[in-house]
Every structure is written in structure tokens, then in C-alpha cells.
Design a protein around this motif. Sequence first.
Motif, mmCIF file in Angstrom:
data_model
loop_
_atom_site.group_PDB
_atom_site.id
_atom_site.type_symbol
_atom_site.label_atom_id
_atom_site.label_comp_id
_atom_site.label_asym_id
_atom_site.label_seq_id
_atom_site.Cartn_x
_atom_site.Cartn_y
_atom_site.Cartn_z
ATOM 1 N N ALA A 1 -3.691 0.867 -3.342
ATOM 2 C CA ALA A 1 -3.146 -0.001 -4.218
ATOM 3 C C ALA A 1 -2.371 0.188 -5.815
ATOM 4 N N ALA A 2 -3.037 0.904 -6.273
ATOM 5 C CA ALA A 2 -3.223 2.009 -7.620
ATOM 6 C C ALA A 2 -1.626 1.952 -7.946
ATOM 7 N N GLY A 3 -0.841 2.393 -6.868
ATOM 8 C CA GLY A 3 1.279 2.234 -7.540
ATOM 9 C C GLY A 3 2.363 1.166 -6.982
ATOM 10 N N PHE A 4 1.683 -0.010 -6.449
ATOM 11 C CA PHE A 4 1.782 -1.171 -6.207
ATOM 12 C C PHE A 4 2.347 -1.705 -7.458
ATOM 13 N N GLY A 5 3.686 -1.665 -7.432
ATOM 14 C CA GLY A 5 4.158 -2.191 -8.643
ATOM 15 C C GLY A 5 5.987 -2.986 -8.432
ATOM 16 N N ASP A 6 5.991 -3.278 -9.001
ATOM 17 C CA ASP A 6 7.793 -4.934 -8.697
ATOM 18 C C ASP A 6 8.737 -4.314 -8.530
ATOM 19 N N GLY A 7 8.656 -2.785 -8.150
ATOM 20 C CA GLY A 7 8.987 -1.800 -7.606
ATOM 21 C C GLY A 7 9.229 -1.357 -6.439
ATOM 22 N N GLN A 8 7.805 -1.741 -5.566
ATOM 23 C CA GLN A 8 7.887 -1.189 -4.675
ATOM 24 C C GLN A 8 7.109 -3.281 -3.511
ATOM 25 N N ARG A 9 7.731 -3.101 -4.665
ATOM 26 C CA ARG A 9 8.151 -5.023 -3.412
ATOM 27 C C ARG A 9 8.397 -4.889 -2.251
ATOM 28 N N ALA A 10 8.472 -5.108 -1.135
ATOM 29 C CA ALA A 10 9.435 -4.903 -0.301
ATOM 30 C C ALA A 10 9.357 -6.509 0.615
ATOM 31 N N SER A 11 8.441 -7.620 0.571
ATOM 32 C CA SER A 11 9.152 -8.478 1.120
ATOM 33 C C SER A 11 7.793 -9.592 0.787
ATOM 34 N N TRP A 12 7.870 -10.657 1.102
ATOM 35 C CA TRP A 12 7.318 -11.837 0.308
ATOM 36 C C TRP A 12 7.285 -13.539 1.406
ATOM 37 N N THR A 13 6.247 -13.751 1.098
ATOM 38 C CA THR A 13 6.434 -15.155 1.491
ATOM 39 C C THR A 13 5.379 -16.520 0.322
ATOM 40 N N ILE A 14 6.108 -17.477 0.287
ATOM 41 C CA ILE A 14 5.359 -18.255 -0.796
ATOM 42 C C ILE A 14 5.452 -19.898 -0.108
ATOM 43 N N SER A 15 4.200 -20.967 -0.278
ATOM 44 C CA SER A 15 4.226 -21.328 0.204
ATOM 45 C C SER A 15 4.047 -22.655 -0.635
ATOM 46 N N VAL A 16 4.158 -24.200 -0.660
ATOM 47 C CA VAL A 16 3.664 -25.185 -2.175
ATOM 48 C C VAL A 16 3.223 -25.713 -0.936
ATOM 49 N N LEU A 17 1.438 -26.049 -1.056
ATOM 50 C CA LEU A 17 1.172 -27.008 -0.001
ATOM 51 C C LEU A 17 1.407 -28.178 -0.895
ATOM 52 N N THR A 18 0.437 -29.287 0.108
ATOM 53 C CA THR A 18 1.280 -30.854 -0.639
ATOM 54 C C THR A 18 -0.752 -31.498 -0.057
ATOM 55 N N ASP A 19 -1.203 -31.190 0.569
ATOM 56 C CA ASP A 19 -2.918 -31.614 0.773
ATOM 57 C C ASP A 19 -3.942 -31.194 -0.020
ATOM 58 N N VAL A 20 -3.677 -30.195 -1.073
ATOM 59 C CA VAL A 20 -4.403 -29.280 -1.583
ATOM 60 C C VAL A 20 -3.822 -28.735 -3.180
ATOM 61 N N PRO A 21 -3.994 -28.849 -4.160
ATOM 62 C CA PRO A 21 -2.278 -28.625 -5.573
ATOM 63 C C PRO A 21 -2.733 -26.999 -5.809
ATOM 64 N N VAL A 22 -2.631 -25.899 -4.691
ATOM 65 C CA VAL A 22 -2.785 -24.793 -4.416
ATOM 66 C C VAL A 22 -0.380 -24.629 -4.013
ATOM 67 N N VAL A 23 -0.458 -23.313 -4.472
ATOM 68 C CA VAL A 23 1.073 -22.900 -4.396
ATOM 69 C C VAL A 23 0.119 -21.825 -3.767
ATOM 70 N N VAL A 24 0.319 -21.033 -2.106
ATOM 71 C CA VAL A 24 -0.317 -19.705 -2.112
ATOM 72 C C VAL A 24 1.001 -18.449 -1.989
ATOM 73 N N TYR A 25 0.245 -17.632 -2.059
ATOM 74 C CA TYR A 25 2.052 -16.844 -1.926
ATOM 75 C C TYR A 25 1.685 -15.794 -1.082
ATOM 76 N N ALA A 26 2.706 -14.496 -0.827
ATOM 77 C CA ALA A 26 2.052 -13.223 -0.513
ATOM 78 C C ALA A 26 2.381 -12.073 -0.924
ATOM 79 N N VAL A 27 2.970 -11.098 -1.174
ATOM 80 C CA VAL A 27 4.045 -9.864 -1.584
ATOM 81 C C VAL A 27 3.098 -8.606 -0.976
ATOM 82 N N SER A 28 4.605 -7.955 -0.235
ATOM 83 C CA SER A 28 4.171 -6.826 1.079
ATOM 84 C C SER A 28 4.899 -5.341 0.521
#
Length: 274
Positions: A189-216
Motif C-alpha cells: 500500500a506504499a503508493g496508495f494516495g488520494d489519486g488512487q482512491r477508487a471506491s468508498w463507503t461511509i456508515s454513521v452508526l447510531t448504537d455506538v458513537p463511531v463512523v465506519v468507513y473504507a476506501v479501496s
Amino acid sequence: MSFAEPDTSPWTPPESHDGRRGPRPSRARAAAVAACVVLGVGLIGGAVAGSWLTGGSGSDGSRDHFAAAGQLWHGVPVDELFPPTVQGEGAGPGGTDRTWTRVAVAPDSGCADAFDPLLRQALGPVGCLRLLRATYTDATRSNITTVGLMFTKADAAAMAALRTRFEKEGLDRRTDLMPRPYAAEDTVAAGFGDGQRASWTISVLTDVPVVVYAVSGFADGRTVTEPQSAADAMRSGATTAPAQSGLGHEAKGLADRIERGLRKTAASATEQPS
């Protein structure tokens, strides 16, 4: 403390207003009254249980659970939040299985440099308490995905409000609100920068105070000119590079499993001893 002895004398029907004895109630009527009492107790109990399960404001236990879950970032081993290997049964395109291997864990930090300005602004109402991140690669080492857990300063109401806003305004699908990846030297993942972002997901949870996200993205460091949210890339018939390469499934599948693990850890850490 003692209780009064039960009255074992024969039941005597009450007198009516005119001095005559009232009729003895039938067995059917007595059974109906008992059933109503049981039903009423059941409904009350169900309402209380429902409030607990949904995190209703009337449940002290829910509030305690919510508050305690917000402290997991400094009390849970990294391998529990971000396992070295994550199995994704049925997580790939067409229900294929996936296996992700962790290649790097970022030091816990604040959120100042982890998000683009617009995403940081969108998440601002809940505040950033601490951010945990890890980057994984798939079994072929051709795809890489950063997954993050943003622990917030918010209460349940604020988290619910933010989730509603994200859903109504489609903020989780805007390309100008993509999370940033975590690249680590001497890894795939050494070259994984902003320009390499291809897909992502963001989930705002309501049962715990956490935002979960992922970017591939792609492990070969190629620049992606048409990034696409995981929700859109996973749609049937999507033809973008992220969709055709399964990168939407990578982001969504890994984020979902890290989220499930977080909830399980929160439940175990905050359950009351019997």
C-alpha cells in the motif's frame, strides 16, 4: 421483612348495593381477567425491551452502553478491532468469497489530516475524539483497502441526526467527500494516495458513537479518474473501473465486517455481569 399469611377461608361474594349477595363470578370470567392481566404485563415488558433494543432515550442501560462503547479506542487490542486476517464469505462480486490481510496499522490520531476538507466539515457536528485506521490487501495482492473507525464526541441523538443527513443528502456517494487512504512504506500500500482512491463507503452508526468507513484502490498505484461509491459500483450493470474490478465490494465487504466486530466487542465490553 415478613409477609402476611394467605387467607385460606372460602371466597365470599360481595354484597350488592341493595344488601343482597352478588352473583359468584364464572370460571370463564375469572380466566378472562387473568389473561388480560398477563397480556398487559407482556405489553409493558415488550415496550421496555423495545426501548432498550432501539436505544430509546428512556433506557439508562442503552445510554451507559453507548457511552462505554465510545471509550473502546484506548482499551481494546488492535487485533480485536482490526484482525490480522478478515474472512469475507460471500463478500465479492456474485457472492464470491474474499480474504483480506492486514498490511499496516496507523497510530491512533485525530482527524485533521485524515479527511478532505468537505468531509471533515460534514462530520464536524459529531466531533472527532479519536481515529483508528488499518490498511488491508486482498488474497491476490492486487487491491488495497483502508478501513477507519472515527470515534466521535457525540451522543446518540447527534449521531442519529448525522446519519439522517447523510442518507437524505446522499453524502456517502459524493466524490468530493471521499475518505483518505492510509499508505505505509515498505508495504503493498506504499503508493496508495488520494489519486488512487477508487471506491468508498461511509456508515454513521447510531448504537455506538463511531463512523465506519473504507476506501479501496489498486495495489499497482494507478490513478483512478472515475472513482465511484461502493453503493453505486456494486449495482448490476455498473461499468466503471471500480465496478468492473470489484473495488466497491472490497470497500463495502471489509467495512461491514470491521463494523460487525466493533459491535460484538462493544457488546462484550459493556455487558453487565449476571
